[in-house]
Write a protein that holds these residues in place. Structure first.
Motif, PDB file in Angstrom:
ATOM      1  N   GLN A 134      31.104 -19.390   5.529  1.00 52.27           N
ATOM      2  CA  GLN A 134      32.309 -19.798   5.188  1.00 52.27           C
ATOM      3  C   GLN A 134      32.482 -19.145   3.720  1.00 52.27           C
ATOM      4  N   VAL A 135      31.642 -19.502   2.670  1.00 58.00           N
ATOM      5  CA  VAL A 135      32.062 -19.191   1.428  1.00 58.00           C
ATOM      6  C   VAL A 135      31.931 -17.449   1.432  1.00 58.00           C
ATOM      7  N   GLY A 136      30.973 -16.951   2.020  1.00 60.49           N
ATOM      8  CA  GLY A 136      31.031 -15.498   2.160  1.00 60.49           C
ATOM      9  C   GLY A 136      31.949 -14.875   2.537  1.00 60.49           C
ATOM     10  N   SER A 137      32.742 -15.430   3.845  1.00 58.49           N
ATOM     11  CA  SER A 137      33.992 -14.681   4.213  1.00 58.49           C
ATOM     12  C   SER A 137      35.149 -14.944   3.275  1.00 58.49           C
ATOM     13  N   GLN A 138      35.147 -15.757   2.433  1.00 59.44           N
ATOM     14  CA  GLN A 138      36.361 -15.948   1.788  1.00 59.44           C
ATOM     15  C   GLN A 138      35.931 -14.941   0.502  1.00 59.44           C
ATOM     16  N   LEU A 139      34.893 -14.725  -0.038  1.00 63.37           N
ATOM     17  CA  LEU A 139      34.446 -13.828  -1.053  1.00 63.37           C
ATOM     18  C   LEU A 139      35.072 -12.309  -0.543  1.00 63.37           C
ATOM     19  N   VAL A 140      34.548 -12.255   0.643  1.00 62.98           N
ATOM     20  CA  VAL A 140      35.003 -10.880   1.287  1.00 62.98           C
ATOM     21  C   VAL A 140      36.584 -10.772   1.228  1.00 62.98           C
ATOM     22  N   ASN A 141      37.094 -11.805   1.754  1.00 59.93           N
ATOM     23  CA  ASN A 141      38.599 -11.651   2.057  1.00 59.93           C
ATOM     24  C   ASN A 141      39.212 -11.693   0.465  1.00 59.93           C
ATOM     25  N   ALA A 142      38.710 -12.172  -0.508  1.00 65.79           N
ATOM     26  CA  ALA A 142      39.497 -12.074  -1.855  1.00 65.79           C
ATOM     27  C   ALA A 142      39.081 -10.650  -2.278  1.00 65.79           C
ATOM     28  N   MET A 143      38.038 -10.077  -2.051  1.00 61.47           N
ATOM     29  CA  MET A 143      37.661  -8.662  -2.545  1.00 61.47           C
ATOM     30  C   MET A 143      38.869  -7.601  -1.829  1.00 61.47           C
ATOM     31  N   ALA A 144      39.127  -7.915  -0.576  1.00 61.00           N
ATOM     32  CA  ALA A 144      40.015  -6.976   0.145  1.00 61.00           C
ATOM     33  C   ALA A 144      41.333  -7.271  -0.471  1.00 61.00           C
ATOM     34  N   LEU A 145      41.894  -8.395  -0.987  1.00 62.65           N
ATOM     35  CA  LEU A 145      43.234  -8.421  -1.598  1.00 62.65           C
ATOM     36  C   LEU A 145      43.206  -7.629  -2.916  1.00 62.65           C
ATOM     37  N   VAL A 146      42.137  -7.343  -3.510  1.00 61.02           N
ATOM     38  CA  VAL A 146      42.012  -6.693  -4.788  1.00 61.02           C
ATOM     39  C   VAL A 146      41.954  -5.232  -4.594  1.00 61.02           C
ATOM     40  N   ASP A 147      42.873  -4.488  -5.303  1.00 63.77           N
ATOM     41  CA  ASP A 147      43.099  -2.904  -5.363  1.00 63.77           C
ATOM     42  C   ASP A 147      41.988  -2.325  -6.049  1.00 63.77           C
ATOM     43  N   ALA A 148      40.992  -2.059  -5.486  1.00 65.72           N
ATOM     44  CA  ALA A 148      39.757  -1.448  -6.262  1.00 65.72           C
ATOM     45  C   ALA A 148      40.213  -0.254  -6.984  1.00 65.72           C
ATOM     46  N   ARG A 149      41.181   0.688  -6.739  1.00 65.19           N
ATOM     47  CA  ARG A 149      41.597   1.789  -7.586  1.00 65.19           C
ATOM     48  C   ARG A 149      42.048   1.523  -8.824  1.00 65.19           C
ATOM     49  N   ASP A 150      42.717   0.026  -9.010  1.00 67.42           N
ATOM     50  CA  ASP A 150      43.319  -0.171 -10.280  1.00 67.42           C
ATOM     51  C   ASP A 150      42.409  -0.492 -11.541  1.00 67.42           C
ATOM     52  N   PRO A 151      42.333   0.394 -12.402  1.00 62.95           N
ATOM     53  CA  PRO A 151      41.121  -0.198 -13.309  1.00 62.95           C
ATOM     54  C   PRO A 151      41.229  -1.477 -14.234  1.00 62.95           C
ATOM     55  N   THR A 152      42.422  -1.934 -14.002  1.00 57.74           N
ATOM     56  CA  THR A 152      42.396  -3.231 -14.682  1.00 57.74           C
ATOM     57  C   THR A 152      41.902  -4.402 -13.687  1.00 57.74           C
ATOM     58  N   ALA A 153      41.636  -3.834 -12.724  1.00 58.09           N
ATOM     59  CA  ALA A 153      41.056  -4.941 -11.492  1.00 58.09           C
ATOM     60  C   ALA A 153      39.418  -4.719 -11.404  1.00 58.09           C
ATOM     61  N   GLN A 154      39.082  -3.807 -12.044  1.00 61.13           N
ATOM     62  CA  GLN A 154      37.566  -3.523 -12.044  1.00 61.13           C
ATOM     63  C   GLN A 154      36.786  -4.598 -12.211  1.00 61.13           C
ATOM     64  N   PRO A 155      36.815  -5.333 -13.529  1.00 56.99           N
ATOM     65  CA  PRO A 155      36.079  -6.446 -13.840  1.00 56.99           C
ATOM     66  C   PRO A 155      36.190  -7.762 -12.781  1.00 56.99           C
ATOM     67  N   LEU A 156      37.176  -7.784 -12.014  1.00 58.57           N
ATOM     68  CA  LEU A 156      37.406  -8.667 -11.097  1.00 58.57           C
ATOM     69  C   LEU A 156      36.574  -8.488  -9.757  1.00 58.57           C
ATOM     70  N   VAL A 157      36.765  -7.140  -9.587  1.00 57.41           N
ATOM     71  CA  VAL A 157      36.122  -6.545  -8.360  1.00 57.41           C
ATOM     72  C   VAL A 157      34.370  -6.834  -8.386  1.00 57.41           C
ATOM     73  N   ARG A 158      34.180  -6.360  -9.720  1.00 54.36           N
ATOM     74  CA  ARG A 158      32.703  -6.545  -9.997  1.00 54.36           C
ATOM     75  C   ARG A 158      32.130  -7.928  -9.959  1.00 54.36           C
ATOM     76  N   ALA A 159      33.038  -8.888 -10.451  1.00 60.37           N
ATOM     77  CA  ALA A 159      32.631 -10.277 -10.542  1.00 60.37           C
ATOM     78  C   ALA A 159      32.572 -10.861  -8.929  1.00 60.37           C
ATOM     79  N   LEU A 160      33.442 -10.444  -8.268  1.00 68.35           N
ATOM     80  CA  LEU A 160      33.362 -10.742  -6.775  1.00 68.35           C
ATOM     81  C   LEU A 160      32.100 -10.274  -5.984  1.00 68.35           C
ATOM     82  N   GLU A 161      31.875  -9.123  -6.576  1.00 68.89           N
ATOM     83  CA  GLU A 161      30.699  -8.495  -5.650  1.00 68.89           C
ATOM     84  C   GLU A 161      29.396  -9.127  -6.201  1.00 68.89           C
TER      85      GLU A 161
END
Length: 261
Positions: A80-107
């Protein structure tokens, strides 16, 4: 036991002061009691070597019901929690430099969750198994950050490896140290080493997690504050070990632990 002693005292009185029939009955009871005592003594002597070899368990083994409940919770967290985190990571544009801190926090959250699930499902695992599972979990995160892993685990023959609570404590130290490397160090190389020093009985285990990153400030009296150091010290102390930080080769930081073998 008290009733048996009372009966024995009465039989002895009848044997010395009773009439003929009473003496015969007392003599028969004394023979029966002597045979029973001899049998009981033989059983106790037979169990004596086993009792001398007995040692208390280093870790308390949970009941089957507790294991099943832990596994149920672990599956729920993972699914449950793991799938929600994976879904949240899929919604973030990893190519956007401003989103990198969020991507790393979710990872990092996803990695911590998976490691937590692993720890709940392996109470009696040995340290090499715990570390191997940790390596499997952290390798993708290291690859994404371009951090090479040097795995240096040496297990000499004839030495009992830590299991149960000591294994979980040492694995938790490695996990926290690796988390610091991922989040703060900017390193390109991570080294995890495990060695046994001294004789097979009475030696010590030496664990080190080192990186070649920017390092942590060492000017404070007890080293840098924060970065999960209090938890690492607490885990080391819980298994009778000591932990300290030292400068690593290449300018990074080395987390070093020594635990009695």
């Amino acid at each position: 036991m008290a009733l048996w002693l009372v009966q024995l005292a009465l039989d002895l009185l009848l044997l010395f002061f009773g009439d003929g029939l009473e003496r015969d009955a007392a003599q028969r009871w004394l023979i029966v009691n002597a045979c029973g005592a001899a049998l009981l003594g033989g059983l106790l002597v037979g169990q004596l070597p086993r009792a001398l070899r007995w040692r208390p368990r280093r870790s308390v083994r949970p009941s089957p019901e507790l294991k099943q409940e832990r596994q149920r919770i672990a599956r729920g967290l993972h699914d449950q929690v793991g799938s929600q985190l994976v879904n949240a990571m899929a919604l973030v544009d990893a190519r956007d430099p401003t989103a990198q801190p969020l991507v790393r926090a979710l990872e990092q959250c996803l990695l911590d969750l998976r490691l937590l699930v692993d720890s709940m499902d392996g109470d009696d695992d040995a340290l090499p198994d715990c570390l191997a599972r940790l390596r499997h979990r952290i390798q993708p995160a290291l690859d994404r950050r371009g951090i090479a892993l040097a795995w240096d685990i040496a297990l000499p023959d004839g030495v009992a490896v830590p299991t149960g609570a000591p294994a979980r404590a040492l694995t938790g130290i490695v996990q926290e140290a690796v988390s610091n490397v991922l989040q703060h160090s900017g390193a390109s190389l991570l080294r995890i080493a495990l060695r046994h020093a001294g004789p097979p009985q009475g030696g010590e285990w030496r664990l080190e997690v080192a990186d070649n990153g920017r390092g942590l400030p060492m000017d404070a009296p007890h080293g840098p504050s924060g970065h999960g150091l209090a938890g690492m010290h607490r885990r080391a102390a819980s298994v009778g070990g000591t932990l300290w930080l030292a400068p690593a080769e290449g300018g990074g930081t080395a987390v070093q632990v020594r635990v009695p073998g």
